[in-house]
Design a protein around this motif. Sequence first.
Motif, PDB file in Angstrom:
ATOM      1  N   VAL A 192       0.856  -1.183   0.000  1.00 29.75           N
ATOM      2  CA  VAL A 192       0.000   0.000   0.000  1.00 29.75           C
ATOM      3  C   VAL A 192       0.894   1.236   0.000  1.00 29.75           C
ATOM      4  CG1 VAL A 192      -1.943  -1.149   1.141  1.00 29.75           C
ATOM      5  CG2 VAL A 192      -0.186  -0.021   2.526  1.00 29.75           C
ATOM      6  N   ALA A 193       0.304   2.397  -0.233  1.00 34.04           N
ATOM      7  CA  ALA A 193       1.088   3.626  -0.378  1.00 34.04           C
ATOM      8  C   ALA A 193       2.056   3.856   0.787  1.00 34.04           C
ATOM      9  CB  ALA A 193       0.160   4.823  -0.552  1.00 34.04           C
ATOM     10  N   ASP A 229      -4.836   2.430  -9.961  1.00 38.98           N
ATOM     11  CA  ASP A 229      -5.838   1.398  -9.642  1.00 38.98           C
ATOM     12  C   ASP A 229      -5.644   0.856  -8.232  1.00 38.98           C
ATOM     13  OD1 ASP A 229      -6.868   1.614 -12.244  1.00 38.98           O
ATOM     14  OD2 ASP A 229      -5.678  -0.065 -12.998  1.00 38.98           O
ATOM     15  N   GLY A 230      -5.061   1.652  -7.346  1.00 39.01           N
ATOM     16  CA  GLY A 230      -4.806   1.221  -5.981  1.00 39.01           C
ATOM     17  C   GLY A 230      -3.489   0.505  -5.789  1.00 39.01           C
ATOM     18  N   ALA A 231      -2.792   0.172  -6.882  1.00 36.59           N
ATOM     19  CA  ALA A 231      -1.501  -0.527  -6.808  1.00 36.59           C
ATOM     20  C   ALA A 231      -0.362   0.484  -6.918  1.00 36.59           C
ATOM     21  CB  ALA A 231      -1.403  -1.556  -7.933  1.00 36.59           C
ATOM     22  N   ILE A 232       0.784   0.132  -6.389  1.00 35.63           N
ATOM     23  CA  ILE A 232       1.978   0.972  -6.482  1.00 35.63           C
ATOM     24  C   ILE A 232       2.733   0.597  -7.753  1.00 35.63           C
ATOM     25  CG2 ILE A 232       4.111   1.700  -5.342  1.00 35.63           C
ATOM     26  CD1 ILE A 232       1.491   2.352  -3.802  1.00 35.63           C
ATOM     27  N   ALA A 233       3.101   1.617  -8.524  1.00 33.27           N
ATOM     28  CA  ALA A 233       3.889   1.434  -9.750  1.00 33.27           C
ATOM     29  C   ALA A 233       4.881   2.594  -9.815  1.00 33.27           C
ATOM     30  CB  ALA A 233       2.985   1.393 -10.967  1.00 33.27           C
ATOM     31  N   PHE A 234       5.486   2.826 -10.977  1.00 33.19           N
ATOM     32  CA  PHE A 234       6.526   3.850 -11.069  1.00 33.19           C
ATOM     33  C   PHE A 234       6.330   4.761 -12.270  1.00 33.19           C
ATOM     34  CE2 PHE A 234       8.046   0.273  -8.713  1.00 33.19           C
ATOM     35  CZ  PHE A 234       8.387   0.890  -7.523  1.00 33.19           C
ATOM     36  N   GLU A 235       6.456   6.032 -12.003  1.00 34.91           N
ATOM     37  CA  GLU A 235       6.258   7.081 -12.995  1.00 34.91           C
ATOM     38  C   GLU A 235       7.197   6.923 -14.197  1.00 34.91           C
ATOM     39  OE1 GLU A 235       7.197  11.666 -12.570  1.00 34.91           O
ATOM     40  OE2 GLU A 235       5.473  11.072 -11.339  1.00 34.91           O
ATOM     41  N   ASP A 239      -3.850  -7.395  -1.890  1.00 33.76           N
ATOM     42  CA  ASP A 239      -4.787  -7.865  -2.910  1.00 33.76           C
ATOM     43  C   ASP A 239      -4.355  -7.416  -4.296  1.00 33.76           C
ATOM     44  OD1 ASP A 239      -6.480  -9.118  -1.102  1.00 33.76           O
ATOM     45  OD2 ASP A 239      -7.697  -7.323  -0.808  1.00 33.76           O
ATOM     46  N   LEU A 240      -3.517  -6.388  -4.356  1.00 32.69           N
ATOM     47  CA  LEU A 240      -3.103  -5.808  -5.629  1.00 32.69           C
ATOM     48  C   LEU A 240      -1.591  -5.880  -5.792  1.00 32.69           C
ATOM     49  CD1 LEU A 240      -5.242  -2.536  -5.386  1.00 32.69           C
ATOM     50  CD2 LEU A 240      -5.834  -4.619  -6.630  1.00 32.69           C
TER      51      LEU A 240
END
Length: 164
Positions: free
Chosen positions: A28-29, A109-115, A69-70
Amino acid sequence: MQRIDISQLEFNPFTVIGEENFLLTAGVASDWNTMTAGWGGLGYVWNAPAAFVFVRKERYTLSFMERSDLFSLSFFPPDKKGVLDFCGSVSGRDTDKTKGAGITPIQIDGAIAFEEANLVMTCKKLSESVIDSAAIIDESVKRLYPQEDWHRMFIGRILGVYIN
């Protein structure tokens, strides 16, 4: 990041997953981790586009995959190979990977990704299973596990595909 329809994807998964690799991220964030991955795949499972990924039991990211969950798959252009090299050589237990790799976490979408990724897939976890000696039929595969450090396999429904 711009959302695209999954039907617009045009790439060779054997190249982008098996040769170029990606960052697998869960959490999570306020609490997450990422790792460089080179085993996985894309397909159609349980009536939906899906991704499957593998995480060894000693990887710090495993606990985040178990609790979340993500998860996301972040793919980078060739000029960002250093990001994957760095994130694959240090543990998030004791290193701030964002600082060391020069990447910026974002929530999609609630998931952590990278710019800085040029392609991101967000996924909802559907299944988790242990790949161990009993699950492996081909004896030559068992040689990849001399310390019996088995993988967990996670299957996730692809929620969104984003390009940068």
